[in-house]
Design an enzyme around this catalytic site. Sequence first.
Site, PDB file in Angstrom:
ATOM      1  N   ASP A 233     -84.727  25.069  57.475  1.00 40.03           N
ATOM      2  CA  ASP A 233     -86.027  25.579  57.045  1.00 40.03           C
ATOM      3  C   ASP A 233     -85.810  26.693  56.023  1.00 40.03           C
ATOM      4  OD1 ASP A 233     -89.114  25.541  58.483  1.00 40.03           O
ATOM      5  OD2 ASP A 233     -88.626  27.159  57.087  1.00 40.03           O
TER       6      ASP A 233
ATOM      7  N   ASN B 149     -95.684  21.634  65.466  1.00 44.63           N
ATOM      8  CA  ASN B 149     -97.015  22.170  65.202  1.00 44.63           C
ATOM      9  C   ASN B 149     -97.932  20.997  64.861  1.00 44.63           C
ATOM     10  OD1 ASN B 149     -96.172  24.829  65.567  1.00 44.63           O
ATOM     11  ND2 ASN B 149     -95.568  25.038  63.434  1.00 44.63           N
TER      12      ASN B 149
ATOM     13  N   GLN C 164     -99.700  24.175  61.719  1.00 39.06           N
ATOM     14  CA  GLN C 164     -99.127  23.134  60.859  1.00 39.06           C
ATOM     15  C   GLN C 164     -99.578  23.329  59.419  1.00 39.06           C
ATOM     16  OE1 GLN C 164     -99.963  19.058  62.018  1.00 39.06           O
ATOM     17  NE2 GLN C 164     -98.415  18.232  60.628  1.00 39.06           N
TER      18      GLN C 164
ATOM     19  N   VAL D 131     -97.545  21.484  56.771  1.00 44.69           N
ATOM     20  CA  VAL D 131     -97.078  20.281  56.076  1.00 44.69           C
ATOM     21  C   VAL D 131     -97.440  19.085  56.945  1.00 44.69           C
ATOM     22  CG1 VAL D 131     -95.102  19.062  55.117  1.00 44.69           C
ATOM     23  CG2 VAL D 131     -95.193  21.558  54.978  1.00 44.69           C
TER      24      VAL D 131
ATOM     25  N   HIS E 103     -92.888  16.581  61.458  1.00 46.52           N
ATOM     26  CA  HIS E 103     -91.551  17.176  61.467  1.00 46.52           C
ATOM     27  C   HIS E 103     -91.356  17.962  62.742  1.00 46.52           C
ATOM     28  CE1 HIS E 103     -94.410  19.919  59.583  1.00 46.52           C
ATOM     29  NE2 HIS E 103     -93.707  20.908  60.130  1.00 46.52           N
TER      30      HIS E 103
ATOM     31  N   HIS F 193     -89.485  21.173  64.402  1.00 43.74           N
ATOM     32  CA  HIS F 193     -88.730  22.408  64.226  1.00 43.74           C
ATOM     33  C   HIS F 193     -87.688  22.461  65.333  1.00 43.74           C
ATOM     34  CE1 HIS F 193     -91.640  24.513  61.466  1.00 43.74           C
ATOM     35  NE2 HIS F 193     -92.488  23.691  62.045  1.00 43.74           N
TER      36      HIS F 193
END
Length: 140
Positions: A43, A112, A119, A121, A125, A127
Amino acid sequence: MSDDQTSQAPGGSDQPSVFSRIVAREIPADIVFENERVIAFRDVEPKAPVHLLVVPKTERWHDVAELAAGDPALLAEIVATASALSADPAVFRSGDGTDLSVGRGEFRLVFNTGPSAGQTVFHVHAHVLGGLLQEGTLAH
Ligand code: 5GP
């Protein structure tokens, strides 16, 4: 955060997401793993000593609820990838040199889901957070 925000509204733009642009090598990233279906990279704004993103290459699924309903095997592969990376000392290392061997193979997985949950994006995905995390720090 990338300068290009055009693909980051929920259900919005038809432009490739920032993560698709990383897959296409249009945006640089510190990529730690890649196969035909998933990619993992650090990230750009880490929130923990180790902070990876594990992302399916397809941006068909906006969040983990959609992914779980649409392709549970791909979700399982994301979890398996997170687990494997957490056990790899070449990947799960701290930038400041802190010894993370005690927590090898241990990680926090966060998806998220929705703007009010943080969130930003809308290309699903995970994390993957690690590095001697403390209890009681989940919310913020
Ligand atoms: P979200 O807020 O959607 O759960 O997570 C998006 C994450 O993507 C954030 O932690 C943010 O720092 C990361 N991110 C956004 N743009 C980029 C980028 O261009 N490169 C990398 N490596 N991470 C990014």
